[in-house]
Design a protein around this motif. Structure first.
Motif, PDB file in Angstrom:
ATOM      1  N   MET A  52      29.817  49.778  42.631  1.00 28.12           N
ATOM      2  CA  MET A  52      28.642  49.935  43.471  1.00 28.12           C
ATOM      3  C   MET A  52      27.935  48.591  43.600  1.00 28.12           C
ATOM      4  O   MET A  52      27.675  47.913  42.601  1.00 28.12           O
ATOM      5  N   PHE A  53      27.642  48.200  44.840  1.00 27.04           N
ATOM      6  CA  PHE A  53      26.946  46.942  45.126  1.00 27.04           C
ATOM      7  C   PHE A  53      25.729  47.225  46.001  1.00 27.04           C
ATOM      8  O   PHE A  53      25.725  48.176  46.792  1.00 27.04           O
ATOM      9  N   GLN A  54      24.744  46.381  45.887  1.00 24.70           N
ATOM     10  CA  GLN A  54      23.615  46.404  46.812  1.00 24.70           C
ATOM     11  C   GLN A  54      23.730  45.187  47.733  1.00 24.70           C
ATOM     12  O   GLN A  54      23.836  44.054  47.260  1.00 24.70           O
ATOM     13  N   LEU A  55      23.711  45.449  49.034  1.00 33.42           N
ATOM     14  CA  LEU A  55      23.814  44.370  50.008  1.00 33.42           C
ATOM     15  C   LEU A  55      22.512  43.573  50.026  1.00 33.42           C
ATOM     16  O   LEU A  55      21.439  44.136  50.250  1.00 33.42           O
ATOM     17  N   VAL A  56      22.612  42.264  49.822  1.00 32.82           N
ATOM     18  CA  VAL A  56      21.425  41.405  49.758  1.00 32.82           C
ATOM     19  C   VAL A  56      21.252  40.645  51.065  1.00 32.82           C
ATOM     20  O   VAL A  56      20.166  40.642  51.645  1.00 32.82           O
ATOM     21  N   THR A  57      22.298  40.003  51.537  1.00 29.68           N
ATOM     22  CA  THR A  57      22.216  39.284  52.822  1.00 29.68           C
ATOM     23  C   THR A  57      23.410  39.658  53.684  1.00 29.68           C
ATOM     24  O   THR A  57      24.507  39.950  53.178  1.00 29.68           O
ATOM     25  N   ILE A  58      23.189  39.661  55.005  1.00 30.82           N
ATOM     26  CA  ILE A  58      24.232  39.984  55.990  1.00 30.82           C
ATOM     27  C   ILE A  58      24.070  39.028  57.165  1.00 30.82           C
ATOM     28  O   ILE A  58      22.964  38.858  57.693  1.00 30.82           O
ATOM     29  N   THR A  59      25.143  38.413  57.604  1.00 30.38           N
ATOM     30  CA  THR A  59      25.068  37.481  58.732  1.00 30.38           C
ATOM     31  C   THR A  59      25.008  38.250  60.053  1.00 30.38           C
ATOM     32  O   THR A  59      25.457  39.398  60.158  1.00 30.38           O
ATOM     33  N   VAL A  60      24.481  37.588  61.082  1.00 28.15           N
ATOM     34  CA  VAL A  60      24.374  38.227  62.397  1.00 28.15           C
ATOM     35  C   VAL A  60      25.743  38.451  63.019  1.00 28.15           C
ATOM     36  O   VAL A  60      25.898  39.242  63.954  1.00 28.15           O
ATOM     37  N   GLY A  61      26.768  37.761  62.492  1.00 26.97           N
ATOM     38  CA  GLY A  61      28.116  37.959  63.019  1.00 26.97           C
ATOM     39  C   GLY A  61      28.608  39.381  62.886  1.00 26.97           C
ATOM     40  O   GLY A  61      29.470  39.827  63.635  1.00 26.97           O
ATOM     41  N   VAL A 108      23.002  50.450  49.337  1.00 26.85           N
ATOM     42  CA  VAL A 108      23.980  50.470  48.262  1.00 26.85           C
ATOM     43  C   VAL A 108      25.314  50.944  48.845  1.00 26.85           C
ATOM     44  O   VAL A 108      25.367  51.964  49.543  1.00 26.85           O
ATOM     45  N   VAL A 109      26.364  50.204  48.567  1.00 27.85           N
ATOM     46  CA  VAL A 109      27.686  50.550  49.093  1.00 27.85           C
ATOM     47  C   VAL A 109      28.640  50.755  47.936  1.00 27.85           C
ATOM     48  O   VAL A 109      28.463  50.205  46.840  1.00 27.85           O
ATOM     49  N   CYS A 110      29.660  51.565  48.201  1.00 26.52           N
ATOM     50  CA  CYS A 110      30.694  51.850  47.212  1.00 26.52           C
ATOM     51  C   CYS A 110      31.988  51.195  47.690  1.00 26.52           C
ATOM     52  O   CYS A 110      32.426  51.423  48.823  1.00 26.52           O
ATOM     53  N   VAL A 111      32.587  50.378  46.814  1.00 26.31           N
ATOM     54  CA  VAL A 111      33.818  49.674  47.176  1.00 26.31           C
ATOM     55  C   VAL A 111      34.917  50.125  46.213  1.00 26.31           C
ATOM     56  O   VAL A 111      34.794  49.992  44.996  1.00 26.31           O
ATOM     57  N   LEU A 112      35.995  50.652  46.790  1.00 23.80           N
ATOM     58  CA  LEU A 112      37.089  51.210  45.998  1.00 23.80           C
ATOM     59  C   LEU A 112      38.135  50.140  45.703  1.00 23.80           C
ATOM     60  O   LEU A 112      38.584  49.437  46.595  1.00 23.80           O
ATOM     61  N   CYS A 113      38.514  50.050  44.440  1.00 26.58           N
ATOM     62  CA  CYS A 113      39.589  49.159  44.013  1.00 26.58           C
ATOM     63  C   CYS A 113      40.800  50.005  43.661  1.00 26.58           C
ATOM     64  O   CYS A 113      40.754  50.803  42.715  1.00 26.58           O
ATOM     65  N   GLU A 114      41.869  49.868  44.427  1.00 29.38           N
ATOM     66  CA  GLU A 114      43.091  50.619  44.188  1.00 29.38           C
ATOM     67  C   GLU A 114      44.269  49.810  44.721  1.00 29.38           C
ATOM     68  O   GLU A 114      44.080  48.836  45.450  1.00 29.38           O
ATOM     69  N   TRP A 172      25.985  40.148  47.768  1.00 32.82           N
ATOM     70  CA  TRP A 172      25.605  41.430  47.181  1.00 32.82           C
ATOM     71  C   TRP A 172      25.483  41.287  45.669  1.00 32.82           C
ATOM     72  O   TRP A 172      25.924  40.305  45.079  1.00 32.82           O
ATOM     73  N   LYS A 173      24.842  42.317  45.046  1.00 34.86           N
ATOM     74  CA  LYS A 173      24.682  42.371  43.592  1.00 34.86           C
ATOM     75  C   LYS A 173      25.408  43.606  43.076  1.00 34.86           C
ATOM     76  O   LYS A 173      25.286  44.693  43.627  1.00 34.86           O
ATOM     77  N   ARG A 174      26.148  43.403  42.005  1.00 36.82           N
ATOM     78  CA  ARG A 174      26.850  44.511  41.366  1.00 36.82           C
ATOM     79  C   ARG A 174      25.916  45.188  40.365  1.00 36.82           C
ATOM     80  O   ARG A 174      25.197  44.512  39.621  1.00 36.82           O
ATOM     81  N   PHE A 175      25.921  46.540  40.352  1.00 37.32           N
ATOM     82  CA  PHE A 175      25.098  47.199  39.337  1.00 37.32           C
ATOM     83  C   PHE A 175      25.786  48.368  38.663  1.00 37.32           C
ATOM     84  O   PHE A 175      25.245  48.923  37.694  1.00 37.32           O
ATOM     85  N   GLN A 176      26.992  48.767  39.095  1.00 39.74           N
ATOM     86  CA  GLN A 176      27.637  49.888  38.395  1.00 39.74           C
ATOM     87  C   GLN A 176      29.125  49.933  38.740  1.00 39.74           C
ATOM     88  O   GLN A 176      29.529  49.633  39.863  1.00 39.74           O
ATOM     89  N   GLN A 177      29.937  50.306  37.726  1.00 37.14           N
ATOM     90  CA  GLN A 177      31.361  50.554  37.945  1.00 37.14           C
ATOM     91  C   GLN A 177      31.693  51.959  37.479  1.00 37.14           C
ATOM     92  O   GLN A 177      31.270  52.382  36.394  1.00 37.14           O
ATOM     93  N   LEU A 178      32.430  52.687  38.294  1.00 35.39           N
ATOM     94  CA  LEU A 178      32.820  54.065  37.978  1.00 35.39           C
ATOM     95  C   LEU A 178      34.341  54.136  37.892  1.00 35.39           C
ATOM     96  O   LEU A 178      35.045  53.709  38.810  1.00 35.39           O
ATOM     97  N   GLU A 179      34.850  54.662  36.794  1.00 40.01           N
ATOM     98  CA  GLU A 179      36.294  54.761  36.602  1.00 40.01           C
ATOM     99  C   GLU A 179      36.848  56.007  37.286  1.00 40.01           C
ATOM    100  O   GLU A 179      36.188  57.047  37.348  1.00 40.01           O
ATOM    101  N   ALA A 180      38.058  55.904  37.758  1.00 42.71           N
ATOM    102  CA  ALA A 180      38.785  57.047  38.341  1.00 42.71           C
ATOM    103  C   ALA A 180      37.915  57.817  39.325  1.00 42.71           C
ATOM    104  O   ALA A 180      37.711  59.023  39.202  1.00 42.71           O
TER     105      ALA A 180
END
Length: 279
Positions: A186-195, A215-221, A259-267
């Motif tokens: 889980m990340f919180q978006l801090v800055t985003i470009t106009v692109g 807050v966005v969820c990014v899956l690692c698989e 972005w800033k990381r604040f949590q990791q969730l397994e499985a």
């Protein structure tokens, strides 16, 4: 080329009359077929070349004897090719080799590109089809330098794409799934470009919905999951709570941010909304 009759632009009525006169003369044995042309000239010239001239019969000829005829690429349009142009100067299409394998990233520890190339096996001739592109590039990131040392995460943006592409990814990653089920970050978006807002391609429309502060969820698989470290690069593991990391949207280099990381969730499995994949 003054003094060479029959070059570009013979009037149709004159050409027609000359052809009839030549045909009658040939039928009566008054003339013999000329044994000259492109084969005797020994040249087949690209484009329009007024020096690429021989003597022989042409469809647009207007004399009873051999006359100037041409062996250049423009003679078909002008109608003054030598009679043997088609056989002496056949069109040859370019031929190329198969693609080479992809190179490594041009530079490690940064978002860059890799290259593959192919070679010309046969050059085009006499108006044949041109050669296709001989080089292709594709974006890539290497998270290990050429000495095998892992790059610092803060220096490399994590590549992400929309979670909507997950179904296609799972078909390609069956072999990896037995080794690891992956995890979510889980990340919180801090800055985003106009692109991200200026994208137009259909496959990049998801970038328009990235919102600062969400807050966005990014899956690692697999296949993004590295089998050596059992993690996705750019996931921010081991970072301080306030540390900023870079991210970049796949397919649009101008859409990036921090972005800033604040949590990791397994499985886990990310929700449908604000769901992304590491690439």
């Amino acid at each position: 080329m003054a003094g060479l009759p029959g070059r570009r632009g013979t009037p149709p009525d004159m050409a027609h009359g000359a052809i009839l006169a030549w045909a009658w003369a040939l039928a009566l044995g008054a003339v013999q077929r000329a044994q000259t042309g492109c084969a005797e000239l020994g040249r087949c010239c690209p484009g329009r070349d007024l020096t690429c001239v021989s003597r022989g019969w042409t469809a647009a000829g207007f004399s009873l004897g051999p006359q100037p005829c041409y062996c250049d690429q423009a003679c078909n349009a002008a109608g003054d090719c030598c009679q043997d142009y088609g056989s002496a100067c056949p069109a040859v299409t370019c031929a190329v080799s198969e693609w080479s394998g992809w190179s490594r990233c041009v530079e490690p520890c940064t978002v860059t590109f890799r290259v593959r190339r192919r070679q010309v096996l046969r050059e085009p001739r006499n108006g044949g089809g041109p050669c296709p592109p001989l080089e292709e590039r594709a974006g890539c990131v290497e998270y290990w330098n050429h000495q095998g040392v892992e790059c610092k995460q803060a220096l490399i943006p994590a590549l992400i794409t929309t979670g909507a592409f997950r179904n296609g990814r799972k078909k390609r990653a069956v072999a990896y799934e037995r080794k690891s089920v992956g995890y979510c970050v889980m990340f919180q978006l801090v800055t985003i470009t106009v692109g991200c807002l200026q994208t137009r391609a259909p496959y990049t429309q998801w970038m328009r919905y990235l919102t600062q502060g969400h807050v966005v969820c990014v899956l690692c698989e697999p296949p993004a999951l590295d089998m050596r470290s059992l993690r996705c690069y750019g996931d921010g593991k081991g970072s301080r709570g306030d540390q900023l990391f870079q991210w970049q949207a796949l397919g649009n280099p101008s859409c990036r941010g921090t972005w800033k990381r604040f949590q990791q969730l397994e499985a886990c499995s990310c929700p449908a909304v604000h769901s992304f994949l590491f690439v």
